[in-house]
Design a protein around this motif. Structure first.
Motif, PDB file in Angstrom:
ATOM      1  N   SER A   1      11.219  -1.412   7.023  1.00 54.54           N
ATOM      2  CA  SER A   1      10.633  -0.194   6.459  1.00 54.54           C
ATOM      3  C   SER A   1      11.658   0.475   5.552  1.00 54.54           C
ATOM      4  O   SER A   1      12.862   0.416   5.809  1.00 54.54           O
ATOM      5  CB  SER A   1      10.243   0.778   7.576  1.00 54.54           C
ATOM      6  OG  SER A   1       9.281   0.221   8.439  1.00 54.54           O
ATOM      7  N   CYS A   2      11.163   1.121   4.529  1.00 52.50           N
ATOM      8  CA  CYS A   2      12.015   1.874   3.610  1.00 52.50           C
ATOM      9  C   CYS A   2      11.321   3.194   3.335  1.00 52.50           C
ATOM     10  O   CYS A   2      10.221   3.204   2.762  1.00 52.50           O
ATOM     11  CB  CYS A   2      12.237   1.097   2.324  1.00 52.50           C
ATOM     12  SG  CYS A   2      13.024   2.057   0.999  1.00 52.50           S
ATOM     13  N   VAL A   3      11.961   4.270   3.752  1.00 53.68           N
ATOM     14  CA  VAL A   3      11.406   5.598   3.533  1.00 53.68           C
ATOM     15  C   VAL A   3      12.149   6.252   2.381  1.00 53.68           C
ATOM     16  O   VAL A   3      13.388   6.337   2.397  1.00 53.68           O
ATOM     17  CB  VAL A   3      11.516   6.461   4.801  1.00 53.68           C
ATOM     18  CG1 VAL A   3      10.904   7.831   4.543  1.00 53.68           C
ATOM     19  CG2 VAL A   3      10.818   5.785   5.974  1.00 53.68           C
ATOM     20  N   ALA A   4      11.382   6.724   1.410  1.00 51.07           N
ATOM     21  CA  ALA A   4      11.966   7.387   0.247  1.00 51.07           C
ATOM     22  C   ALA A   4      11.895   8.903   0.409  1.00 51.07           C
ATOM     23  O   ALA A   4      10.974   9.429   1.033  1.00 51.07           O
ATOM     24  CB  ALA A   4      11.231   6.961  -1.029  1.00 51.07           C
TER      25      ALA A   4
ATOM     26  N   TYR B   1      19.227  -6.754   3.579  1.00 53.72           N
ATOM     27  CA  TYR B   1      18.031  -6.452   2.793  1.00 53.72           C
ATOM     28  C   TYR B   1      18.100  -5.011   2.294  1.00 53.72           C
ATOM     29  O   TYR B   1      18.333  -4.093   3.083  1.00 53.72           O
ATOM     30  CB  TYR B   1      16.786  -6.678   3.639  1.00 53.72           C
ATOM     31  CG  TYR B   1      16.444  -8.143   3.776  1.00 53.72           C
ATOM     32  CD1 TYR B   1      17.256  -9.001   4.520  1.00 53.72           C
ATOM     33  CD2 TYR B   1      15.322  -8.686   3.146  1.00 53.72           C
ATOM     34  CE1 TYR B   1      16.960 -10.353   4.623  1.00 53.72           C
ATOM     35  CE2 TYR B   1      15.013 -10.029   3.253  1.00 53.72           C
ATOM     36  CZ  TYR B   1      15.837 -10.863   3.987  1.00 53.72           C
ATOM     37  OH  TYR B   1      15.534 -12.204   4.091  1.00 53.72           O
ATOM     38  N   TYR B   2      17.893  -4.858   0.997  1.00 52.85           N
ATOM     39  CA  TYR B   2      18.007  -3.559   0.352  1.00 52.85           C
ATOM     40  C   TYR B   2      16.659  -3.147  -0.260  1.00 52.85           C
ATOM     41  O   TYR B   2      15.971  -3.967  -0.882  1.00 52.85           O
ATOM     42  CB  TYR B   2      19.034  -3.599  -0.772  1.00 52.85           C
ATOM     43  CG  TYR B   2      20.438  -3.887  -0.335  1.00 52.85           C
ATOM     44  CD1 TYR B   2      20.929  -5.194  -0.299  1.00 52.85           C
ATOM     45  CD2 TYR B   2      21.300  -2.846   0.030  1.00 52.85           C
ATOM     46  CE1 TYR B   2      22.230  -5.459   0.095  1.00 52.85           C
ATOM     47  CE2 TYR B   2      22.609  -3.118   0.417  1.00 52.85           C
ATOM     48  CZ  TYR B   2      23.061  -4.415   0.448  1.00 52.85           C
ATOM     49  OH  TYR B   2      24.343  -4.678   0.844  1.00 52.85           O
ATOM     50  N   CYS B   3      16.367  -1.901  -0.118  1.00 49.79           N
ATOM     51  CA  CYS B   3      15.201  -1.311  -0.763  1.00 49.79           C
ATOM     52  C   CYS B   3      15.633  -0.765  -2.129  1.00 49.79           C
ATOM     53  O   CYS B   3      16.742  -0.226  -2.260  1.00 49.79           O
ATOM     54  CB  CYS B   3      14.674  -0.186   0.129  1.00 49.79           C
ATOM     55  SG  CYS B   3      13.213   0.658  -0.496  1.00 49.79           S
ATOM     56  N   ASN B   4      14.762  -0.887  -3.095  1.00 53.17           N
ATOM     57  CA  ASN B   4      15.054  -0.418  -4.454  1.00 53.17           C
ATOM     58  C   ASN B   4      13.895   0.410  -4.971  1.00 53.17           C
ATOM     59  O   ASN B   4      12.731   0.027  -4.837  1.00 53.17           O
ATOM     60  CB  ASN B   4      15.293  -1.610  -5.367  1.00 53.17           C
ATOM     61  CG  ASN B   4      15.411  -1.213  -6.825  1.00 53.17           C
ATOM     62  OD1 ASN B   4      14.423  -1.128  -7.544  1.00 53.17           O
ATOM     63  ND2 ASN B   4      16.636  -0.971  -7.262  1.00 53.17           N
TER      64      ASN B   4
ATOM     65  N   GLU C   1      16.473   2.397   4.941  1.00 51.69           N
ATOM     66  CA  GLU C   1      15.846   1.185   5.468  1.00 51.69           C
ATOM     67  C   GLU C   1      16.034   1.105   6.975  1.00 51.69           C
ATOM     68  O   GLU C   1      17.015   1.620   7.523  1.00 51.69           O
ATOM     69  CB  GLU C   1      16.454  -0.075   4.843  1.00 51.69           C
ATOM     70  CG  GLU C   1      16.353  -0.165   3.336  1.00 51.69           C
ATOM     71  CD  GLU C   1      17.674   0.066   2.665  1.00 51.69           C
ATOM     72  OE1 GLU C   1      17.911  -0.509   1.577  1.00 51.69           O
ATOM     73  OE2 GLU C   1      18.493   0.812   3.216  1.00 51.69           O
ATOM     74  N   SER C   2      15.127   0.411   7.609  1.00 49.70           N
ATOM     75  CA  SER C   2      15.241   0.139   9.044  1.00 49.70           C
ATOM     76  C   SER C   2      14.427  -1.105   9.365  1.00 49.70           C
ATOM     77  O   SER C   2      13.639  -1.584   8.533  1.00 49.70           O
ATOM     78  CB  SER C   2      14.741   1.327   9.868  1.00 49.70           C
ATOM     79  OG  SER C   2      13.374   1.568   9.605  1.00 49.70           O
ATOM     80  N   GLY C   3      14.640  -1.610  10.578  1.00 46.69           N
ATOM     81  CA  GLY C   3      13.835  -2.730  11.035  1.00 46.69           C
ATOM     82  C   GLY C   3      14.542  -4.068  11.083  1.00 46.69           C
ATOM     83  O   GLY C   3      13.974  -5.056  11.557  1.00 46.69           O
TER      84      GLY C   3
ATOM     85  N   ASN D   1       5.493   7.868   1.876  1.00 39.23           N
ATOM     86  CA  ASN D   1       6.606   7.530   0.965  1.00 39.23           C
ATOM     87  C   ASN D   1       7.377   6.322   1.493  1.00 39.23           C
ATOM     88  O   ASN D   1       8.612   6.296   1.443  1.00 39.23           O
ATOM     89  CB  ASN D   1       7.558   8.724   0.791  1.00 39.23           C
ATOM     90  CG  ASN D   1       6.903   9.903   0.121  1.00 39.23           C
ATOM     91  OD1 ASN D   1       5.883   9.758  -0.552  1.00 39.23           O
ATOM     92  ND2 ASN D   1       7.472  11.073   0.318  1.00 39.23           N
ATOM     93  N   THR D   2       6.653   5.349   1.964  1.00 37.04           N
ATOM     94  CA  THR D   2       7.273   4.221   2.664  1.00 37.04           C
ATOM     95  C   THR D   2       6.774   2.901   2.089  1.00 37.04           C
ATOM     96  O   THR D   2       5.587   2.761   1.758  1.00 37.04           O
ATOM     97  CB  THR D   2       6.945   4.273   4.167  1.00 37.04           C
ATOM     98  OG1 THR D   2       7.450   5.496   4.709  1.00 37.04           O
ATOM     99  CG2 THR D   2       7.576   3.101   4.902  1.00 37.04           C
ATOM    100  N   VAL D   3       7.687   1.959   1.985  1.00 38.12           N
ATOM    101  CA  VAL D   3       7.336   0.591   1.622  1.00 38.12           C
ATOM    102  C   VAL D   3       7.806  -0.325   2.745  1.00 38.12           C
ATOM    103  O   VAL D   3       8.855  -0.083   3.361  1.00 38.12           O
ATOM    104  CB  VAL D   3       7.951   0.184   0.261  1.00 38.12           C
ATOM    105  CG1 VAL D   3       9.464   0.199   0.307  1.00 38.12           C
ATOM    106  CG2 VAL D   3       7.423  -1.151  -0.197  1.00 38.12           C
ATOM    107  N   TYR D   4       7.006  -1.342   3.019  1.00 38.83           N
ATOM    108  CA  TYR D   4       7.285  -2.255   4.118  1.00 38.83           C
ATOM    109  C   TYR D   4       7.496  -3.665   3.589  1.00 38.83           C
ATOM    110  O   TYR D   4       6.999  -4.039   2.537  1.00 38.83           O
ATOM    111  CB  TYR D   4       6.112  -2.280   5.102  1.00 38.83           C
ATOM    112  CG  TYR D   4       5.754  -0.933   5.674  1.00 38.83           C
ATOM    113  CD1 TYR D   4       4.692  -0.193   5.151  1.00 38.83           C
ATOM    114  CD2 TYR D   4       6.471  -0.401   6.741  1.00 38.83           C
ATOM    115  CE1 TYR D   4       4.350   1.041   5.670  1.00 38.83           C
ATOM    116  CE2 TYR D   4       6.133   0.837   7.275  1.00 38.83           C
ATOM    117  CZ  TYR D   4       5.078   1.547   6.730  1.00 38.83           C
ATOM    118  OH  TYR D   4       4.743   2.782   7.250  1.00 38.83           O
TER     119      TYR D   4
END
Length: 114
Positions: free
Chosen positions: A21-24, A92-95, A6-8, A75-78
């Motif tokens: 942003s979350c890059v997988a 904030y966590y990406c899942n 994650e970043s941002g 491969n990214t979710v925002y």
């Protein structure tokens, strides 16, 4: 093994905006991806989700202010966050919802000052 980065996050005044942003490390095509947050002293809660069919859902407190989207080519979710409030403060966590288990990123801190 799925790695999420994650970043941002950052410090922003109330009313401001941030985009997370979350890059997988694997493809996100037809995968359910979510953003959770954890405020100090509170349990982790779901903020927004985009499921494997593209349907999005939001927790009530962020409806109309936050928007989740994905770019499968990257491969990214925002998570676009607008009209931020002090109560949006948290990590904030990406899942990534895998077939056998869920995967989590390391989290990114969002702090909203009043």
């Amino acid at each position: 093994q799925v790695r999420l980065v994650e970043s941002g996050g950052g410090l922003v005044q109330a009313g401001g905006s941030l985009r997370l942003s979350c890059v997988a490390s694997v493809s996100t095509v037809r995968k359910t991806m979510s953003w959770y947050r954890q405020a100090p002293g509170k349990q982790r809660e779901l903020v927004a989700r985009i499921d494997n069919g593209g349907t999005v859902t939001y927790t009530d407190p962020v409806k109309g202010r936050f928007s989740i989207s994905g770019d499968n080519a990257k491969n990214t979710v925002y998570l676009q966050m607008s009209s931020l409030k002090p109560e949006d403060t948290g990590v904030y966590y990406c899942n990534y919802h895998g077939l056998l288990s869920d995967y989590w990123g390391q989290g990114t801190q969002v702090t909203v000052s009043s």
